[in-house]
Scaffold this motif. Structure first.
Motif, PDB file in Angstrom:
ATOM      1  N   VAL A  86       0.849  -1.196   0.000  1.00  0.00           N
ATOM      2  CA  VAL A  86       0.000   0.000   0.000  1.00  0.00           C
ATOM      3  C   VAL A  86       0.881   1.240   0.000  1.00  0.00           C
ATOM      4  CG1 VAL A  86      -1.939  -1.120   1.163  1.00  0.00           C
ATOM      5  CG2 VAL A  86      -0.182   0.020   2.528  1.00  0.00           C
ATOM      6  N   ALA A  87       0.407   2.277  -0.653  1.00  0.00           N
ATOM      7  CA  ALA A  87       1.135   3.544  -0.686  1.00  0.00           C
ATOM      8  C   ALA A  87       0.241   4.656  -0.156  1.00  0.00           C
ATOM      9  CB  ALA A  87       1.586   3.861  -2.113  1.00  0.00           C
ATOM     10  N   HIS A  88       0.812   5.505   0.678  1.00  0.00           N
ATOM     11  CA  HIS A  88       0.094   6.688   1.139  1.00  0.00           C
ATOM     12  C   HIS A  88      -0.231   7.560  -0.066  1.00  0.00           C
ATOM     13  CE1 HIS A  88      -0.489  10.584   3.264  1.00  0.00           C
ATOM     14  NE2 HIS A  88      -1.007   9.796   4.188  1.00  0.00           N
ATOM     15  N   TRP A  89      -1.374   8.291   0.006  1.00  0.00           N
ATOM     16  CA  TRP A  89      -1.802   9.058  -1.169  1.00  0.00           C
ATOM     17  C   TRP A  89      -0.785  10.105  -1.616  1.00  0.00           C
ATOM     18  CZ3 TRP A  89      -4.578   8.578   3.375  1.00  0.00           C
ATOM     19  CH2 TRP A  89      -4.530   9.641   4.258  1.00  0.00           C
ATOM     20  N   GLU A  90       0.088  10.529  -0.706  1.00  0.00           N
ATOM     21  CA  GLU A  90       1.109  11.500  -1.099  1.00  0.00           C
ATOM     22  C   GLU A  90       2.208  10.862  -1.952  1.00  0.00           C
ATOM     23  OE1 GLU A  90       2.502  12.982   2.591  1.00  0.00           O
ATOM     24  OE2 GLU A  90       0.790  14.350   2.912  1.00  0.00           O
ATOM     25  N   ARG A  91       2.319   9.522  -1.900  1.00  0.00           N
ATOM     26  CA  ARG A  91       3.394   8.840  -2.609  1.00  0.00           C
ATOM     27  C   ARG A  91       2.881   7.880  -3.683  1.00  0.00           C
ATOM     28  NH1 ARG A  91       8.479   9.010  -0.574  1.00  0.00           N
ATOM     29  NH2 ARG A  91       8.879   7.227  -1.953  1.00  0.00           N
ATOM     30  N   PHE A  92       1.568   7.720  -3.781  1.00  0.00           N
ATOM     31  CA  PHE A  92       1.031   6.657  -4.638  1.00  0.00           C
ATOM     32  C   PHE A  92       1.513   6.777  -6.076  1.00  0.00           C
ATOM     33  CE2 PHE A  92      -2.325   4.745  -7.306  1.00  0.00           C
ATOM     34  CZ  PHE A  92      -2.327   3.465  -6.778  1.00  0.00           C
ATOM     35  N   ARG A  93       1.391   7.960  -6.672  1.00  0.00           N
ATOM     36  CA  ARG A  93       1.814   8.130  -8.073  1.00  0.00           C
ATOM     37  C   ARG A  93       3.333   8.023  -8.200  1.00  0.00           C
ATOM     38  NH1 ARG A  93      -2.037   9.898 -11.589  1.00  0.00           N
ATOM     39  NH2 ARG A  93      -3.996  10.682 -10.698  1.00  0.00           N
ATOM     40  N   THR A  94       4.048   8.556  -7.238  1.00  0.00           N
ATOM     41  CA  THR A  94       5.512   8.512  -7.301  1.00  0.00           C
ATOM     42  C   THR A  94       6.024   7.079  -7.248  1.00  0.00           C
ATOM     43  OG1 THR A  94       5.584  10.629  -6.140  1.00  0.00           O
ATOM     44  CG2 THR A  94       7.628   9.350  -6.208  1.00  0.00           C
ATOM     45  N   ASP A  95       5.434   6.271  -6.372  1.00  0.00           N
ATOM     46  CA  ASP A  95       5.913   4.896  -6.181  1.00  0.00           C
ATOM     47  C   ASP A  95       5.365   3.919  -7.214  1.00  0.00           C
ATOM     48  OD1 ASP A  95       7.203   5.879  -4.002  1.00  0.00           O
ATOM     49  OD2 ASP A  95       5.808   5.053  -2.518  1.00  0.00           O
ATOM     50  N   ALA A  96       4.261   4.296  -7.872  1.00  0.00           N
ATOM     51  CA  ALA A  96       3.574   3.348  -8.750  1.00  0.00           C
ATOM     52  C   ALA A  96       4.463   2.836  -9.872  1.00  0.00           C
ATOM     53  CB  ALA A  96       2.316   3.996  -9.334  1.00  0.00           C
ATOM     54  N   GLU A  97       5.232   3.730 -10.500  1.00  0.00           N
ATOM     55  CA  GLU A  97       6.040   3.325 -11.652  1.00  0.00           C
ATOM     56  C   GLU A  97       7.019   2.214 -11.291  1.00  0.00           C
ATOM     57  OE1 GLU A  97       9.002   5.302 -15.028  1.00  0.00           O
ATOM     58  OE2 GLU A  97       7.918   6.577 -13.611  1.00  0.00           O
ATOM     59  N   GLY A  98       7.590   2.287 -10.104  1.00  0.00           N
ATOM     60  CA  GLY A  98       8.553   1.276  -9.712  1.00  0.00           C
ATOM     61  C   GLY A  98       7.936   0.038  -9.100  1.00  0.00           C
ATOM     62  N   LEU A  99       6.713   0.151  -8.566  1.00  0.00           N
ATOM     63  CA  LEU A  99       6.128  -0.961  -7.825  1.00  0.00           C
ATOM     64  C   LEU A  99       5.129  -1.794  -8.621  1.00  0.00           C
ATOM     65  CD1 LEU A  99       5.601   0.685  -4.321  1.00  0.00           C
ATOM     66  CD2 LEU A  99       7.302  -1.017  -4.975  1.00  0.00           C
ATOM     67  N   ARG A 100       4.406  -1.165  -9.530  1.00  0.00           N
ATOM     68  CA  ARG A 100       3.392  -1.927 -10.263  1.00  0.00           C
ATOM     69  C   ARG A 100       3.970  -3.101 -11.055  1.00  0.00           C
ATOM     70  NH1 ARG A 100      -0.492   3.074 -11.846  1.00  0.00           N
ATOM     71  NH2 ARG A 100      -2.083   2.715 -10.270  1.00  0.00           N
TER      72      ARG A 100
END
Length: 556
Positions: A86-100
């Protein structure tokens, strides 16, 4: 037995996760950890106490490890647990590229946005689906729709349990001298002469001698098929193609009857997890997909008859209805869709056929996979079904070896599965090889593998051999008027012999050589052998049935 655990791992937003997961605290042991190391020690403690970990939820940023390191370590410790990042909403877009991309490799089961407030049901829908999948494939059921009494996990008991799993019927096995076993046998009429004895809901206990007996317990005896009127459509087979035809036929106003020999879902119903089916980003098991489709078809009015093999199809002549003949009665219909699918091809090694059900299994054998904990197993086959079975088995087995005749899996398996298999340290792919022998005492204990090119052989100790060897059609019940290819698949459309064309025009794509009889799914010559394709053909064929049933200009 202790409640199964949900482990939450977050340094900065543990309070948010703890509040969100409070709704599960009554039925799960919710543990909160602030680091990967703390979570690891927590899981070790739970395992030593005999607790199961159903799910761990890890935030995308941890103080002492990357997400990938944390998930990998916990996966090795508890491979059956479902894994969520899970990613906090402040980091969701930032982390998505590397985690998805990690989901495509099977590193974790879902990447979700941390809830921003109460009643975030989209988030909890994903969590419940994962817990439900864990409960169906790992945990012993809390609610038993069926109680099975047997002193041993013999071939028949395993087959019965596998059938119950395929139809989504929660059950447990009880020893005859256990408290439940004695209670069930006290209500049994007489003394059982063999095992297992089934105690289904709303019926007295009964001894069964075959899976067919189990089907009769739930769906009635063979003489219970009573369809007096001529129906618009009979669908033969309830795999993905047959279920789609059942849904679309009934929803569009056709009186529809579906006949299935075994379990609803067909071969696809044995798949532990189908990840590339449209609309299910976290995947769906074949059993759940089949049961949802069945319920959907019933809602629109389809009548299902399960457990009766079709023995004959009599084509109608001069406007008379077609007759589908089963061991339990006949159904007359203006149109028929053949969607009976295929079965797995037999290996043809006599020494291994002797161990069928005792370590040798055709198909994914969901029930048997639970008994492979800490064992070495072999999966034979290079298609998606084999890949799905290997990934599922890797949750339990110490090692899984996929054996294929081709050099690798590239030509026969979907890329997402190949990537997931490559990443999984428990799975090995052995190309250019085949299984040629095997043996043991009462159970399979070893197999012999042969290198296709050199002929070199070596022996492996294994507890399980799962055979997913491709398809064989079984159309012996079809009349000669329905043309088939050299391998026995039903010919449709342009593939039918030209002498069956009308005025030089071939039949429609899914129409056979007999007007009013259609084919869809894996049984059709040239089909793609994919769940989505079969479902699409099952939906498409209904428009052809409508065209056939509508009166033409000469009939008006």
């Amino acid at each position: 037995m202790p409640q199964p655990a949900i482990v939450l791992i977050s340094q900065d937003h543990l309070d948010v996760l703890e509040q969100q997961f409070s709704r599960y605290a009554r039925e799960y042991d919710v543990r909160c950890c602030r680091s990967a190391l703390e979570a690891y020690h927590c899981m070790v403690e739970l395992r030593e106490a005999g607790s199961q970990v159903a799910l761990f939820v890890v935030e995308s940023v941890l103080p002492d490890a990357t997400v990938f390191e944390a998930v990998h370590k916990m996966r090795k410790l508890v491979p059956t647990a479902r894994r969520v990042v899970v990613a906090h909403w402040e980091r969701f877009r930032t982390d998505a590229e590397g985690l998805r991309p990690g989901m495509a490799l099977g590193k974790y089961d879902a990447y979700l946005l941390m809830p921003r407030g109460v009643r975030d049901e989209e988030f909890h829908t994903a969590i419940v689906e994962l817990l439900s999948d864990w409960g169906a494939t790992v945990a012993a059921p809390e609610v038993e729709s069926v109680r099975v009494v047997s002193p041993t996990n013999d071939v028949l008991t395993l087959a019965v349990r596998d059938y119950l799993d395929r139809i989504g019927m929660p059950h447990r096995v009880h020893e005859p001298d256990s408290e439940v076993g004695r209670e069930v046998l006290a209500r049994f009429d007489g003394e059982p002469t063999g095992w297992p004895v089934l105690d289904p809901f709303n019926k007295p206990p009964a001894q069964v001698t075959s899976v067919r007996d189990v089907a009769m317990q739930f769906y009635g005896r063979p003489d219970d098929i009573e369809v007096d009127q001529v129906v618009d459509l009979v669908v033969v087979g309830a795999g993905p193609a047959g279920l789609a035809a059942s849904v679309y036929g009934a929803s569009e106003g056709l009186s529809t009857v579906t006949v299935e020999t075994e379990a609803i879902g067909g071969q696809a119903g044995t798949s532990s997890m189908i990840r590339n089916y449209l609309g299910f980003p976290r995947g769906i098991s074949g059993m759940r997909l089949a049961q949802r489709a069945r319920n959907q078809a019933i809602r629109f009015g389809t009548r299902f008859f399960t457990g009766w093999p079709v023995v004959r199809l009599e084509p109608g002549v001069d406007g008379a209805p077609h007759v589908v003949c089963t061991e339990g009665g006949d159904v007359r219909a203006r149109a028929v869709v053949i969607a009976s699918g295929v079965t797995y091809r037999r290996l043809g090694v006599p020494s291994l056929e002797e161990f069928s059900g005792r370590g040798v299994f055709y198909g994914a054998a969901m029930t048997a996979s639970r008994g492979m904990e800490d064992a070495d197993v072999v999966v034979v086959g290079g298609g998606n079904s084999a890949g799905q079975a290997a990934v599922h088995l890797a949750r339990f087995a110490r090692s899984v070896t996929i054996v294929v005749r081709r050099p690798d899996l590239a030509a026969t398996m979907s890329h997402y599965l190949i990537s997931e298999i490559d990443y999984n340290p428990r799975i090995e792919v052995l190309g250019s090889s085949r299984v040629v022998d095997g043996g043991g005492d009462d159970q399979l204990a070893w197999v012999e593998l042969e290198q296709v090119e050199s002929g070199e052989r070596h022996r492996r100790e294994v507890r399980g051999l799962f055979l997913l060897l491709g398809a064989e059609p079984h159309c012996e019940w079809l009349p000669d008027e329905v043309a088939r290819d050299a391998r026995g698949y039903v010919l449709t459309g342009r593939d039918v012999p030209q002498d069956a064309w009308y005025d030089g025009v071939p039949p429609p794509e899914l129409a056979t050589t007999v007007p009013g009889i259609f084919a869809a799914g894996d049984i059709r010559s040239g089909s793609m052998k994919r769940v989505a394709t079969a479902s699409g053909e099952g939906a498409t064929v209904v428009s052809l049935v409508h065209s056939w049933l509508e009166p033409g200009p000469a009939q008006v």
